[in-house]
Enzyme design. Structure first.
Site, PDB file in Angstrom:
ATOM      1  N   ASP A  36      33.246  71.631  64.920  1.00 36.13           N
ATOM      2  CA  ASP A  36      31.872  71.561  64.411  1.00 36.13           C
ATOM      3  C   ASP A  36      31.558  70.173  63.851  1.00 36.13           C
ATOM      4  OD1 ASP A  36      29.363  72.550  63.845  1.00 36.13           O
ATOM      5  OD2 ASP A  36      29.960  73.568  62.002  1.00 36.13           O
ATOM      6  N   HIS A  53      28.007  65.088  70.924  1.00 42.92           N
ATOM      7  CA  HIS A  53      28.777  65.984  71.798  1.00 42.92           C
ATOM      8  C   HIS A  53      29.677  65.170  72.724  1.00 42.92           C
ATOM      9  CE1 HIS A  53      26.621  69.272  70.173  1.00 42.92           C
ATOM     10  NE2 HIS A  53      25.483  69.065  70.818  1.00 42.92           N
ATOM     11  N   ARG A  87      19.860  77.225  71.205  1.00 49.93           N
ATOM     12  CA  ARG A  87      19.496  75.829  70.894  1.00 49.93           C
ATOM     13  C   ARG A  87      18.452  75.325  71.900  1.00 49.93           C
ATOM     14  NH1 ARG A  87      24.773  72.602  68.574  1.00 49.93           N
ATOM     15  NH2 ARG A  87      25.349  74.206  67.056  1.00 49.93           N
ATOM     16  N   LEU A 147      51.490  74.188  77.408  1.00 51.93           N
ATOM     17  CA  LEU A 147      50.474  74.638  76.439  1.00 51.93           C
ATOM     18  C   LEU A 147      49.464  75.511  77.155  1.00 51.93           C
ATOM     19  CD1 LEU A 147      49.092  74.194  73.545  1.00 51.93           C
ATOM     20  CD2 LEU A 147      47.688  72.487  74.693  1.00 51.93           C
ATOM     21  N   ARG A 204      38.553  74.552  60.834  1.00 58.94           N
ATOM     22  CA  ARG A 204      37.129  74.315  61.075  1.00 58.94           C
ATOM     23  C   ARG A 204      36.783  72.934  60.542  1.00 58.94           C
ATOM     24  NH1 ARG A 204      31.854  78.059  61.359  1.00 58.94           N
ATOM     25  NH2 ARG A 204      30.399  76.393  61.828  1.00 58.94           N
TER      26      ARG A 204
END
Ligand code: IPE
Ligand code: IPE
Ligand code: MG
Length: 259
Positions: A36, A53, A87, A147, A204
């Protein structure tokens, strides 16, 4: 300093930290991250949200590699929530275009590094093009052993739980299951994360103290780490730091530890 050259003070700092966590305790098997703060990062620079972004993509690349280096088994990244469809359309399109760019840019590298990608979320809400790109990535990286990377896209935890309940109800109707057989393990097996252990550590970024419809079932006993760092600024050192802190937590799972 996004790409420290080998031998620089930055890469030494990060390899010292890596050494410390690899010898200092248990590495969380599953790390989940709510990425975020891209919009705020861009606003601080007087740039449009999409600039943030784009910058966030660099952090994704770095953190995926760092998680593999640390020996994390599963990394789940919350990239786009179901609520994010609300959005402005231009931001949604930009995010989808970035996702497709990420797939094109990273697919070879992810495969080369042994990262197996999975998508969790409502794939049928994506445009056919974005969906094909994601499916192609999943296909291309299948069998990666280092992973497992879950990308949560068009993901909503309540929808995931409702879908699981619906599938179980259907099985009862078909006669292949009786209600008494439904337990926590069977319920978990009907979530997107059926193959994964529950997250041990939830990170977060950007300081928000909420889970925003992310892995509500799976996070029951995760350790929480909220950092004010905005996602585009998050680095491998931050990940290692969060793991280091995790190693000093006392996980009790509701019990009393023997003294
Ligand atoms: C996270 O950054 C990325 C997505 C949710 C897609 P935000 O876009 O939420 O950035 P802020 O929270 O507005 O700063
Ligand atoms: C959560 O961030 C979703 C992702 C990081 C993909 P948001 O920015 O959408 O969450 P809220 O609106 O602050 O709760
Ligand atoms: Mg946000």
């Amino acid at each position: 300093m996004t790409n420290p050259v080998p031998g620089s003070i930055f890469s030494r700092m990060s390899s010292d930290l890596l050494q410390q966590i690899r010898t200092g305790g248990e590495i969380p098997r599953h790390v989940a991250i709510i990425m975020d703060g891209n919009g705020r990062w861009a606003r601080q620079r007087n740039r449009p949200r999409t600039f943030g972004h784009r910058a966030g993509m660099r952090a994704v690349r770095e953190v995926v590699e760092a998680a593999a280096d640390a020996g994390v088994e599963v990394l789940t990244l919350y990239a786009f929530s179901q609520e994010n469809w609300g959005r402005p359309p231009a931001e949604v399109s930009a995010l989808m275009a970035l996702l497709e760019l990420y797939v094109r840019r990273e697919r070879e590298d992810l495969r080369g590094k042994g990262v197996e990608v999975h998508m969790i979320g409502e794939a049928d809400q994506l445009s056919p093009r974005t969906r094909r790109a994601m499916e192609g990535l999943v296909e291309h990286t299948r069998g990666g052993k280092r992973l497992r990377l879950n990308l949560a896209i068009s993901y909503g935890s309540r929808t995931e739980i409702v879908n699981a309940a619906r599938r179980l109800a259907e099985r009862v109707l078909e006669g292949t299951l009786v209600p008494g057989e439904i337990d926590e393990a069977l319920f978990s097996a009907h979530l997107y994360t059926a193959r994964d252990p529950d997250p041990d550590l939830l990170i977060r970024t950007s300081g928000e103290m909420r889970v925003s419809n992310f892995m509500l079932w799976q996070l029951a006993y995760a350790e929480l780490h909220v950092t004010p760092v905005l996602w585009p600024d998050f680095t491998r050192e931050h990940l290692f730091g969060a793991i280091h802190e995790y190693q000093h937590r006392e996980r009790r799972f509701g019990r009393v530890l023997a003294s």
